[in-house]
Motif scaffolding. Structure first.
Motif, PDB file in Angstrom:
ATOM      1  N   PRO A  76       5.099  -8.493  12.704  1.00 48.26           N
ATOM      2  CA  PRO A  76       3.935  -8.324  13.853  1.00 48.26           C
ATOM      3  C   PRO A  76       3.096  -8.213  13.487  1.00 48.26           C
ATOM      4  O   PRO A  76       2.609  -8.606  12.910  1.00 48.26           O
ATOM      5  CB  PRO A  76       5.210  -6.673  13.390  1.00 48.26           C
ATOM      6  N   GLU A  77       2.357  -7.947  15.653  1.00 46.57           N
ATOM      7  CA  GLU A  77       0.755  -7.751  14.987  1.00 46.57           C
ATOM      8  C   GLU A  77       0.503  -6.833  13.686  1.00 46.57           C
ATOM      9  O   GLU A  77       1.173  -5.508  13.944  1.00 46.57           O
ATOM     10  CB  GLU A  77       0.624  -6.966  16.983  1.00 46.57           C
ATOM     11  N   GLY A  78      -0.551  -6.489  13.487  1.00 43.02           N
ATOM     12  CA  GLY A  78      -1.081  -5.864  13.019  1.00 43.02           C
ATOM     13  C   GLY A  78      -0.616  -5.951  11.730  1.00 43.02           C
ATOM     14  O   GLY A  78      -1.211  -4.582  10.098  1.00 43.02           O
ATOM     15  N   PHE A  79       0.115  -6.825  11.368  1.00 39.58           N
ATOM     16  CA  PHE A  79       0.490  -6.682   9.486  1.00 39.58           C
ATOM     17  C   PHE A  79       0.071  -8.083   8.930  1.00 39.58           C
ATOM     18  O   PHE A  79       0.026  -8.731   9.685  1.00 39.58           O
ATOM     19  CB  PHE A  79       1.585  -6.876   9.594  1.00 39.58           C
ATOM     20  N   THR A  80      -0.826  -7.504   7.983  1.00 40.74           N
ATOM     21  CA  THR A  80      -1.150  -8.478   7.204  1.00 40.74           C
ATOM     22  C   THR A  80      -0.571  -9.458   5.979  1.00 40.74           C
ATOM     23  O   THR A  80      -0.177  -8.490   5.218  1.00 40.74           O
ATOM     24  CB  THR A  80      -2.383  -8.621   6.187  1.00 40.74           C
ATOM     25  N   VAL A  81      -0.189 -10.710   5.917  1.00 40.89           N
ATOM     26  CA  VAL A  81       0.853 -11.047   4.932  1.00 40.89           C
ATOM     27  C   VAL A  81      -0.141 -11.904   3.681  1.00 40.89           C
ATOM     28  O   VAL A  81      -0.769 -11.886   4.082  1.00 40.89           O
ATOM     29  CB  VAL A  81       1.880 -12.436   5.593  1.00 40.89           C
ATOM     30  N   LEU A  82      -0.077 -10.882   2.948  1.00 42.58           N
ATOM     31  CA  LEU A  82      -0.773 -11.806   1.178  1.00 42.58           C
ATOM     32  C   LEU A  82      -0.217 -12.523   0.428  1.00 42.58           C
ATOM     33  O   LEU A  82      -0.637 -14.100   0.215  1.00 42.58           O
ATOM     34  CB  LEU A  82      -1.408  -9.973   0.476  1.00 42.58           C
ATOM     35  N   SER A 126       0.825  -1.006   0.026  1.00 42.08           N
ATOM     36  CA  SER A 126       0.534   0.067  -0.238  1.00 42.08           C
ATOM     37  C   SER A 126       1.218   1.485  -0.208  1.00 42.08           C
ATOM     38  O   SER A 126       0.829   2.710  -0.817  1.00 42.08           O
ATOM     39  CB  SER A 126      -1.028  -0.126   1.257  1.00 42.08           C
ATOM     40  N   CYS A 127       1.754   1.460   0.868  1.00 44.39           N
ATOM     41  CA  CYS A 127       2.625   2.091   0.696  1.00 44.39           C
ATOM     42  C   CYS A 127       3.639   2.335   0.813  1.00 44.39           C
ATOM     43  O   CYS A 127       4.827   3.401   0.413  1.00 44.39           O
ATOM     44  CB  CYS A 127       2.778   3.292   2.570  1.00 44.39           C
ATOM     45  N   GLY A 130       2.604  -7.689   1.412  1.00 44.42           N
ATOM     46  CA  GLY A 130       1.490  -7.449   2.658  1.00 44.42           C
ATOM     47  C   GLY A 130       0.860  -5.702   2.687  1.00 44.42           C
ATOM     48  O   GLY A 130       1.286  -5.409   2.036  1.00 44.42           O
ATOM     49  N   ILE A 131      -0.065  -6.150   3.838  1.00 42.16           N
ATOM     50  CA  ILE A 131      -0.263  -4.367   4.352  1.00 42.16           C
ATOM     51  C   ILE A 131       0.585  -3.646   5.992  1.00 42.16           C
ATOM     52  O   ILE A 131       0.112  -5.040   6.446  1.00 42.16           O
ATOM     53  CB  ILE A 131      -2.014  -4.401   4.800  1.00 42.16           C
ATOM     54  N   CYS A 132       1.168  -3.304   5.861  1.00 40.52           N
ATOM     55  CA  CYS A 132       1.602  -3.116   7.758  1.00 40.52           C
ATOM     56  C   CYS A 132       0.152  -2.164   8.601  1.00 40.52           C
ATOM     57  O   CYS A 132      -0.660  -1.894   7.610  1.00 40.52           O
ATOM     58  CB  CYS A 132       2.526  -2.166   7.130  1.00 40.52           C
ATOM     59  N   ALA A 133       0.871  -1.998   9.521  1.00 40.24           N
ATOM     60  CA  ALA A 133      -0.254  -2.374  10.978  1.00 40.24           C
ATOM     61  C   ALA A 133      -0.698  -0.476  10.131  1.00 40.24           C
ATOM     62  O   ALA A 133      -1.999   0.120  10.492  1.00 40.24           O
ATOM     63  CB  ALA A 133       0.658  -1.792  12.041  1.00 40.24           C
ATOM     64  N   GLY A 134       0.192   0.452   9.382  1.00 41.21           N
ATOM     65  CA  GLY A 134      -0.221   2.052   9.498  1.00 41.21           C
ATOM     66  C   GLY A 134      -0.756   1.914   8.155  1.00 41.21           C
ATOM     67  O   GLY A 134      -1.872   2.536   8.958  1.00 41.21           O
ATOM     68  N   CYS A 135      -0.889   1.044   7.027  1.00 36.75           N
ATOM     69  CA  CYS A 135      -2.122   0.839   6.391  1.00 36.75           C
ATOM     70  C   CYS A 135      -3.234   0.178   6.427  1.00 36.75           C
ATOM     71  O   CYS A 135      -4.185   0.745   5.661  1.00 36.75           O
ATOM     72  CB  CYS A 135      -1.328   0.875   5.079  1.00 36.75           C
ATOM     73  N   ARG A 136      -3.112   0.026   7.349  1.00 40.69           N
ATOM     74  CA  ARG A 136      -4.480  -1.305   7.667  1.00 40.69           C
ATOM     75  C   ARG A 136      -5.528  -0.990   8.009  1.00 40.69           C
ATOM     76  O   ARG A 136      -6.386  -1.284   7.575  1.00 40.69           O
ATOM     77  CB  ARG A 136      -3.771  -1.928   8.514  1.00 40.69           C
ATOM     78  N   GLN A 137      -5.858   0.701   8.691  1.00 33.23           N
ATOM     79  CA  GLN A 137      -6.735   1.626   9.246  1.00 33.23           C
ATOM     80  C   GLN A 137      -6.884   2.046   8.181  1.00 33.23           C
ATOM     81  O   GLN A 137      -6.234   2.766   7.602  1.00 33.23           O
ATOM     82  CB  GLN A 137      -5.774   1.813  10.107  1.00 33.23           C
ATOM     83  N   GLY A 138      -7.813   1.634   7.520  1.00 32.51           N
ATOM     84  CA  GLY A 138      -8.521   2.729   6.171  1.00 32.51           C
ATOM     85  C   GLY A 138      -8.070   2.684   5.242  1.00 32.51           C
ATOM     86  O   GLY A 138      -9.045   2.858   4.407  1.00 32.51           O
ATOM     87  N   ARG A 139      -7.334   1.289   5.038  1.00 37.83           N
ATOM     88  CA  ARG A 139      -6.979   1.220   3.694  1.00 37.83           C
ATOM     89  C   ARG A 139      -7.852   0.037   3.422  1.00 37.83           C
ATOM     90  O   ARG A 139      -7.792  -1.321   4.138  1.00 37.83           O
ATOM     91  CB  ARG A 139      -5.771   2.060   3.306  1.00 37.83           C
TER      92      ARG A 139
END
Lengths: 161, 161
Positions: free
Chosen positions: B116-122, A97-98, A130-139
């Motif tokens: 880390p927690e909050g990260f999503t592996v795709l 995402s970022c 993947g998606i990092c925690a920061g981007c996880r919210q709202g994207r």
DNA sequence: AATTTAATCGTAATGATTATCATTTAAGAC
DNA sequence: GTCTTAAATGATAATCATTACGATTAAATT
């Protein structure tokens, strides 16, 4: 690698330290925690230096890549570049995402045991997307990621950088 | 996956089995041990079917990819495609000279422990690039391979496929 | 055989990257 | 500091892969 060190190294290899080169390297050095596209780089620098040409950017990126100063990766349909965040060998979790990269300690190569005789290993590539925690919210997860053969992997804890 | 099985699967997902689609899939099925470029595919099929359009090839490749039937990789400056040689999850040694792929048993994901927690592996990508034994004789290592940060890895024995 | 609509073709458009060549400028010599 | 020269740059055009569009064809179903 710090700025001055970087320029010294370029110079030792016979390259000139031109204004453009320095601007390009400076921007790359300011973004060592993520991959950027050539377009992003150009758009950023053209704000201050409208005459900067595509040619110059690509030529510099490729020079830097060919000298081993920058890494290239491609995901989400675009080619991206970055200066490694640290000189030791490592792999990344890449946020699609970022574009931010997170250092992983693990390198799979020592565990690879089935490379046959007569085969020459030149490089390897190990990246987790993947998606990092920061981007996880709202994207949302981008289309391209969902549509491809996903890998079902359970993961655990704590990145770096 | 065998030809008929493949077509059945496509049909179940609501796609039509057109002549072009079958030609494209047939060629891909005949080349499951290597990556091919869109260009190679087009050039091969246009020998018999001169009216085949780029549009059709790309549309089909992307449909197949989005449905998870084909893998995409990019190396030596070109985007390449292939139908997986077998359905089980695995990674490849890729010969950058001929594009052939050799199955490796090892998957690095189970050993990755620092997500880390909050990260999503795709997804993940693990590929070893090099020269296979067949190409080793009589071919040079391409420029692009030598010029990038190489990875010094010692290897051992015996591939598949 | 008729109907429906996905798939195709041909062509044009796009977007990223590369090539050409005249001009500029960094780096070293004086 | 000035001179020299070859690398680097800018402007433009060219190339290459990929995508978009609208009219046409043909697979699948009735």
């Amino acid at each position: 690698m710090q700025r001055e060190e970087f320029f010294e190294s370029l110079k030792r290899k016979g390259y000139r330290l031109t204004g453009r080169r320095k601007e390009i390297v400076d921007f790359l050095l300011s973004q060592t925690d993520r991959y950027i596209t050539a377009k992003e780089l150009i758009e950023h620098l053209q704000k201050r230096h409208p005459t900067l040409s595509f040619e110059t950017v690509y030529r510099n990126l490729h020079t830097l890549r060919d000298e081993g100063f920058i890494e290239e990766s491609r995901f989400a349909g675009e080619t991206r570049f970055r200066i490694p965040c640290c000189p030791t060998h490592h792999h990344h979790f890449v946020c699609i995402s970022c574009g931010r990269t997170y250092v992983m300690d693990h390198c799979p190569m020592p565990a690879v045991e089935d490379i046959p005789e007569g085969f020459t290993v030149l490089q390897h590539r190990f990246e987790i997307f993947g998606i990092c925690a920061g981007c996880r919210q709202g994207r949302e997860i981008p289309d391209w990621a969902e549509s491809r053969t996903p890998t079902e992997v359970t993961s655990s804890t704590c990145p770096k950088h």
